[in-house]
Design a protein around this motif. Structure first.
Motif, PDB file in Angstrom:
ATOM      1  N   CYS A   1      36.712 129.844  -8.734  1.00 11.55           N
ATOM      2  CA  CYS A   1      36.978 131.691  -9.612  1.00 11.55           C
ATOM      3  C   CYS A   1      38.133 132.266  -8.680  1.00 11.55           C
ATOM      4  CB  CYS A   1      35.099 132.618  -9.767  1.00 11.55           C
ATOM      5  SG  CYS A   1      35.763 133.922 -11.008  1.00 11.55           S
TER       6      CYS A   1
ATOM      7  N   LEU B   1      34.774 133.907 -14.267  1.00  8.58           N
ATOM      8  CA  LEU B   1      32.879 132.918 -14.505  1.00  8.58           C
ATOM      9  C   LEU B   1      31.752 133.535 -14.706  1.00  8.58           C
ATOM     10  CD1 LEU B   1      34.197 129.775 -12.695  1.00  8.58           C
ATOM     11  CD2 LEU B   1      34.722 129.831 -15.382  1.00  8.58           C
TER      12      LEU B   1
ATOM     13  N   ALA C   1      40.064 127.899 -14.223  1.00  7.60           N
ATOM     14  CA  ALA C   1      39.551 127.590 -13.491  1.00  7.60           C
ATOM     15  C   ALA C   1      39.257 125.963 -13.654  1.00  7.60           C
ATOM     16  CB  ALA C   1      38.182 127.959 -14.789  1.00  7.60           C
TER      17      ALA C   1
ATOM     18  N   TRP D   1      39.093 123.961  -9.962  1.00  8.13           N
ATOM     19  CA  TRP D   1      37.567 122.507 -10.296  1.00  8.13           C
ATOM     20  C   TRP D   1      39.119 121.593  -9.561  1.00  8.13           C
ATOM     21  CZ3 TRP D   1      33.056 123.949 -10.304  1.00  8.13           C
ATOM     22  CH2 TRP D   1      31.955 123.265  -9.985  1.00  8.13           C
TER      23      TRP D   1
ATOM     24  N   VAL E   1      33.342 123.636 -16.565  1.00  3.08           N
ATOM     25  CA  VAL E   1      33.139 124.915 -15.457  1.00  3.08           C
ATOM     26  C   VAL E   1      32.934 126.166 -17.214  1.00  3.08           C
ATOM     27  CG1 VAL E   1      35.079 124.832 -13.909  1.00  3.08           C
ATOM     28  CG2 VAL E   1      36.489 125.229 -16.243  1.00  3.08           C
TER      29      VAL E   1
ATOM     30  N   LEU F   1      32.222 130.388 -18.028  1.00  2.00           N
ATOM     31  CA  LEU F   1      33.433 130.937 -19.079  1.00  2.00           C
ATOM     32  C   LEU F   1      32.536 131.057 -19.714  1.00  2.00           C
ATOM     33  CD1 LEU F   1      37.113 130.321 -18.375  1.00  2.00           C
ATOM     34  CD2 LEU F   1      36.386 129.692 -21.016  1.00  2.00           C
TER      35      LEU F   1
END
Length: 316
Positions: free
Chosen positions: A42, A178, A263, A267, A284, A288
């Motif tokens: 995040c 997130l 995001a 990741w 994610v 999210l």
């Protein structure tokens, strides 16, 4: 001939310090590697984090440990029903000797701001964060002032059934990239906490693995993570599935899709890749979508809905 897109980072750059930061955080936040990874992703994606859970499960510890590990300035504000916007943003006070108003900045001027129990404050005070979280500025007395860079808000939220809570409006929720839930520790982690008497002192003594400049460099590397056209197709399919799902009042907005892409790139970076894959999006997506998708049935579980969307949406 088309040049292949590299999928693995070289050892140089910001990936190695970020990996060490994750390892250090895992030694403090016991038994929660997935949540720790989401929190770091995040921040790398330039988002803000919402932690929903009951008191006493490590929300504040995670925020403080993250700031210490990344070498960032940290301020904590307890959001209570009598907290005013000026208590957060700052205020201009008349200087009689100089004959001018002087601005006294509030605690929001910090690289990491912990908005503790944000849903105990009034909507007016909650709304004072909107400009800061979206524009990274604070406007007061006709003057707009930039916030530090990086700027990261971590807000904790008590369950809605708790006394004295006010639900966050949808516009406020949408500013968080997130949402994570820590939950109770597993028996092994809980036993370690009991045997060591907790980790409060350890958090205060954590060494900084990165600093602000290294973090900004890592964020630029995240921005450069490649997203193929097929991945963008996948994002649009997920958005359509959410918008047409019978259990949801509304689906993902275009801004939410941009957030999902950011995001997923973060990741992928944490996985050591310079190209985002569908598995990054899937990793994610629940965090999210959880706070962005309103349910028609209050008794339904958003986790079940997001899992169904992922299962039923084909990967191009």
């Amino acid at each position: 001939m088309t040049r292949a897109v590299p999928t693995v980072f070289q050892p140089a750059g910001s990936a190695e310090p970020v990996r060490r930061a994750l390892e250090q955080l895992d030694r403090v936040i016991l038994g929660k590697p997935g949540q720790v990874r989401l929190a770091v992703a995040c921040l790398l994606a330039r988002g803000h984090l919402l932690i929903e859970d009951q008191p006493g499960v490590g929300k504040t510890t995670l925020a403080h440990a993250l700031a210490r590990t990344l070498g960032l300035g940290f301020r904590r504000v307890q959001f209570t029903s009598d907290l005013l916007p000026a208590d957060l943003l700052g205020v201009s006070i008349w200087d009689a000797g100089a004959g001018v108003f002087r601005y006294h900045p509030g605690p929001i001027f910090s690289e990491v701001l912990l908005a503790d129990e944000i849903n105990r404050a009034t909507p007016r005070t909650q709304g004072a964060l909107l400009e800061a979280m979206e524009e990274r500025t604070v406007s007061e007395g006709g003057v707009t002032r930039p916030l530090p860079d990086p700027f990261f808000v971590i807000a904790t939220q008590n369950p809605a059934a708790f006394v004295g809570t006010s639900p966050l409006p949808e516009a406020q929720l949408d500013r968080f990239l997130l949402t994570v839930t820590l939950g109770y520790p597993d028996p092994r982690a809980e036993r370690t906490l009991l045997e060591t008497g907790g980790r409060g002192g350890a958090v205060r003594d954590l060494p900084a693995v990165l600093d602000a400049q290294a973090l900004l460099a890592a964020q630029r590397e995240v921005d450069a993570v490649h997203a193929a056209p097929a991945l963008l197709d996948y994002l649009q399919l997920l958005a359509r599935a959410s918008r047409e799902h019978p259990a949801l009042v509304a689906g993902l907005s275009p801004r939410a899709l941009l957030a999902l892409l950011a995001a997923a790139r973060a990741w992928a970076f944490l996985a050591g890749r310079s190209m985002a894959l569908p598995e990054d999006v899937q990793a994610v997506f629940p965090a999210l979508a959880a706070h962005r998708l309103p349910l028609r049935d209050p008794g339904a579980r958003i986790g079940d809905v997001t899992a169904r969307i992922l299962a039923e949406t084909p990967i191009p």
